[in-house]
Scaffold this active site. Sequence first.
Site, PDB file in Angstrom:
ATOM      1  N   ILE A 128       0.874  -1.180   0.000  1.00 31.67           N
ATOM      2  CA  ILE A 128       0.000   0.000   0.000  1.00 31.67           C
ATOM      3  C   ILE A 128       0.904   1.220   0.000  1.00 31.67           C
ATOM      4  O   ILE A 128       1.791   1.331   0.849  1.00 31.67           O
ATOM      5  CB  ILE A 128      -0.897   0.058   1.243  1.00 31.67           C
ATOM      6  CG1 ILE A 128      -1.667  -1.239   1.452  1.00 31.67           C
ATOM      7  CG2 ILE A 128      -1.865   1.232   1.140  1.00 31.67           C
ATOM      8  CD1 ILE A 128      -2.515  -1.228   2.720  1.00 31.67           C
ATOM      9  N   SER A 129       0.688   2.134  -0.912  1.00 30.90           N
ATOM     10  CA  SER A 129       1.507   3.347  -0.955  1.00 30.90           C
ATOM     11  C   SER A 129       1.319   4.176   0.305  1.00 30.90           C
ATOM     12  O   SER A 129       0.311   4.067   1.005  1.00 30.90           O
ATOM     13  CB  SER A 129       1.143   4.186  -2.182  1.00 30.90           C
ATOM     14  OG  SER A 129       1.456   3.505  -3.368  1.00 30.90           O
ATOM     15  N   ALA A 130       2.291   5.034   0.570  1.00 32.44           N
ATOM     16  CA  ALA A 130       2.211   5.939   1.716  1.00 32.44           C
ATOM     17  C   ALA A 130       1.003   6.870   1.573  1.00 32.44           C
ATOM     18  O   ALA A 130       0.606   7.216   0.452  1.00 32.44           O
ATOM     19  CB  ALA A 130       3.491   6.758   1.820  1.00 32.44           C
TER      20      ALA A 130
END
Length: 271
Positions: free
Chosen positions: A72-74
């Site tokens: 999951i991206s930041a």
Amino acid sequence: GVPGSPLLPLLRRRALLLGLAPRPLREPPPPRDVASEAAFAAYSAVDRADFAPADGDPYADAALLLGAGSQISAPHVHANALDLLAVALEAAGDAGVRRRRALDLGAGSGLMSALIARLMAAQGGSVLAFEHIEELAQRARENISRRHGDLFDAGALELFADDMRTLASRPDLVGAFDLVHCGAALADADPWFVDLLRPGGRAVVPLGPTDAPQWLCSVDKLQDGTIEVKRHIRVLYVPVISASAQRARGDCWDEVVDRCVENSRALHRSH
């Protein structure tokens, strides 16, 4: 799960290497990440904790490892991507009787799919999402259904397990989307990818090399078919590859992390 070290230490080191000061996340996101009111509303309606793995801090401004070579991206990356999509949607104006459509490629946890669906549903639009790792696609559906099952029920969101690279061969999808979000990196804005956009549409996608800092870019298809690409923020995404190749990367995640760190150092030294 995927053996190897989690991505959080990598991202902390990368932030230092790239000169990016770490900062705490506030809910909703800081104004500098979300300028559009529509994006702010959509972001505030979706709780990242519903999509984060149990052993990860959902509100830390860092990526979280999902398994199978995915993450999951930041939060600040998702916020910037959502804002770029929302701004384009607002600039396009009234679509008339046509229902606006968005495409989410590489759905992962389902978080960005839910965010875009909230953005689109507020204007009567819909989202088609794809994730090529079957167990991630199933988990994404479960994550979304916890609090956002109404999106599925209303037809505002559909999520399927399939390879995004095959979509341009489907006549019903070519030129069908006002917005396209890609949750994995391409080396360039490839024709198969751009062909999914309607004239006047926008894609948001990380562009750049594998396992090295990339740029989160907006790719705008003008009414005459001309393409404009603009760079926005530095990011580090997994690449667009086959499901089997992505699983293989997950099986040697320590090596992936080491390559990312070394390539980030090289970029820092060159500047």
